[in-house]
Design a protein around this motif. Sequence first.
Motif, PDB file in Angstrom:
ATOM      1  N   LYS A 119       0.834  -1.203   0.000  1.00  0.00           N
ATOM      2  CA  LYS A 119       0.000   0.000   0.000  1.00  0.00           C
ATOM      3  C   LYS A 119       0.871   1.257   0.000  1.00  0.00           C
ATOM      4  CE  LYS A 119      -3.785   1.782   2.895  1.00  0.00           C
ATOM      5  NZ  LYS A 119      -4.481   1.487   4.186  1.00  0.00           N
ATOM      6  N   TYR A 333      -2.822  -2.970  -4.916  1.00  0.00           N
ATOM      7  CA  TYR A 333      -3.159  -3.287  -3.530  1.00  0.00           C
ATOM      8  C   TYR A 333      -4.665  -3.356  -3.311  1.00  0.00           C
ATOM      9  CZ  TYR A 333      -4.039  -2.549   1.379  1.00  0.00           C
ATOM     10  OH  TYR A 333      -4.530  -2.672   2.637  1.00  0.00           O
ATOM     11  N   GLN A 334      -5.371  -2.368  -3.871  1.00  0.00           N
ATOM     12  CA  GLN A 334      -6.820  -2.305  -3.623  1.00  0.00           C
ATOM     13  C   GLN A 334      -7.586  -3.469  -4.240  1.00  0.00           C
ATOM     14  OE1 GLN A 334      -7.253   1.498  -5.649  1.00  0.00           O
ATOM     15  NE2 GLN A 334      -8.506   0.547  -7.218  1.00  0.00           N
ATOM     16  N   ASN A 335      -6.956  -4.183  -5.166  1.00  0.00           N
ATOM     17  CA  ASN A 335      -7.626  -5.337  -5.778  1.00  0.00           C
ATOM     18  C   ASN A 335      -7.368  -6.654  -5.054  1.00  0.00           C
ATOM     19  OD1 ASN A 335      -8.868  -3.822  -7.759  1.00  0.00           O
ATOM     20  ND2 ASN A 335      -7.182  -4.078  -9.218  1.00  0.00           N
TER      21      ASN A 335
END
Lengths: 430, 430
Positions: A119, A333-335
């Motif tokens: 992140k 990261y968000q996935n």
Amino acid sequence: MIKNYNIVIAGLGTVGSSTINLIEKNKNIFLMKSGLRINIVGIFAKNKSKKRNFKKNKYKWFSNPLEMIKQKDVDTVVELIGGDKGIAKKICFEALKNNKNLITANKALIANDGYELAKLAEKNKVKIGFEASVAGGIPIISTLKRNFNGIKINKITGILNGTSNYILTNMLEEKNQFKNSLKKAQKLGYAEQKPDDDLNGLDTLHKILILSTIAFNKKIDLKKVVFSGINNLRKDDVFYADRLGYRIKLLGICYLEKNKLKLVVEPFLISKEKELSNVNNNLNAIIIDSNNNNKTILVGEGAGGDPTSMSVVSDILNIHFEDKNDFMYGIKYQNLRKIKISNNLSNKDLFFIRAQIYDKPGAIAAITTILKNYKISIKSLFQEQINQKLFNVVILTHKCKKSFINLAASNLNNCKFVKQDSIIMQVLHV
Amino acid sequence: MIKNYNIVIAGLGTVGSSTINLIEKNKNIFLMKSGLRINIVGIFAKNKSKKRNFKKNKYKWFSNPLEMIKQKDVDTVVELIGGDKGIAKKICFEALKNNKNLITANKALIANDGYELAKLAEKNKVKIGFEASVAGGIPIISTLKRNFNGIKINKITGILNGTSNYILTNMLEEKNQFKNSLKKAQKLGYAEQKPDDDLNGLDTLHKILILSTIAFNKKIDLKKVVFSGINNLRKDDVFYADRLGYRIKLLGICYLEKNKLKLVVEPFLISKEKELSNVNNNLNAIIIDSNNNNKTILVGEGAGGDPTSMSVVSDILNIHFEDKNDFMYGIKYQNLRKIKISNNLSNKDLFFIRAQIYDKPGAIAAITTILKNYKISIKSLFQEQINQKLFNVVILTHKCKKSFINLAASNLNNCKFVKQDSIIMQVLHV
């Protein structure tokens, strides 16, 4: 056109020293192939006075690693101290916070804090290289991220801990007791002085967790995984397995099934005819099962200065060239999605049981009755005297469910004829 | 942010069809991982009417592949026709000339014209992906270029031809004669209808030459390499080798020695205890020996639609992201140096000899005298009757020089007791 590339190195043990020596030795190769001149603009280790096998005076020594990192001209911080706490952790986070690329061999840190690192790296548009964190000289991170990036991976199975694999091999080949095999491993540099995390399976868990995240793009909570290692096994187990046609291997396994991630770390019996059974001594091996059961196997040294420093150096060379889209786990990261973990393989399979039993009338009957009560039928049974009072009884079951085996095991361990907790291992068809 | 990426595909056989199906199936994976939408904006094959296992009507068919390539919006040309002449060659060169990236599985073309392709690609600042050209699903090109880029590679040893490896395995396991094993390989899709280049070693030579160029950065003149394959071997050889403790494997080997590149392609005997001896059927395997004898082994399917299309697709995904510095052989064309080739391994070693001999008095004496004359001593000898007139004599020599063996062989083949050219294979310690 030559580009100067400035790195600092924190941690100057086996891998750190090998990395420095490799960079010095191969300067011309880097220049010719990549046009990169790698400059080591700072080094740090906890102990300055310790003897090192490279020319310490050639480099600027920092007693404060954070000061070292923050130098303006540093492109990449190489962290080779290890450990998921303390200064190693601080260095990794501070590197990213200060917009430096990070290269690390620290599997414990990545398994614990990798998602936070990812992140932060994305936020600050820097990159993380961690090829050296899993299976030393085997380029498994790069292979998963760059060669298996366009297809569905079904399963990963790995021998990921060289210490355990060496001990298992050595007990069989040299007929050593566990503790003597461990001593020999330590003497050869295959085991640390405090080998607990290697022997109890935690190190394997760290590594398979890292591979799982890349292969399946899931966030895994390390604390929710049950795991075991080889620390309860004895020389006898290795020989009994051999007699039944198997080798014992400590494996990390992961695959998706019904919205759960199966994540298993424990010793298994593998038929002597299968590839993994022949991966011996301190070697590691990883099977990638993908795209219509296409199996790719990578075998090599899992630790040690030479192989691991090779991975560190290839990360240094590649991190410079790669696109900004090179996300730590091959995906933003968000996935990365959270997922439930299961620690049981679902298939019915054969199981190996070794119980240490008092030499009294009714002992065998008691054991076999417990198995019968859980509908576990016996494929093969033999017993061997240990001393006047004790014997080992070794059982290979027919195919049965792990849940039944677990229930039977807890009954066995409470049985008055049984001296200590029995050893139970699943047979794996890989 | 989604980026459209336009490709055209020439060649719609096994690999071409699998590539199209894989791209269709995994569209969402590409989007999620790379933000790439791969559009197939043209297809071509020699025969338009042939049935294909994908939806032909979904794509724009070109009867002229050069017209297809030259479309303005094409980023990358994927050539999966094969062959070092004719239309495949034309497509590859025209793609680069028209400033398109090229992805190809065409090992024959790369082995013959790779240096010209590299030169042209550099001139026009486009890239060449050829992961699929060697060992199908094993990411060996990428591994050599990206993971062994910072160190000295000592040697590469590979089982690179799935057809030959399948036949060698099948003769042993199913006791088939050569021609029946070949038929079975053809039935299973492991051998082509015209398998000459697979069986005579040329295919292995193409592949080891490609790997050599990346590993050692040398220009190699294909025409100067002597090579042999398995086409003279018979079921008997496999069984005799087995009886002596060996498996036969067709290998490609390369390493630098005294300013020469040793490049050897021939069948060898490998001890059953060594890793490569257990790489069976249509599997390929490559050992990379590097950096202080660190051995890394990659094993996997060497051909077929699924594994090979995986490599094609990973090339499509990666070619977009890589730096302009990604040279075809990992190094600028102008830095590739010419080198002299030697086709003999320099070590003394054991040799396997099978001679077919007339059942006449003095035959064995004549054979052993020839060996004695070249100071070749015999470790093991046995004979087996073929029919009333003929028998096989099988000899395992002690360590001796290849040059002596070659001289002895030519004498053996001229000996009046010997019916046909003898089979001679070196024992390899890998």
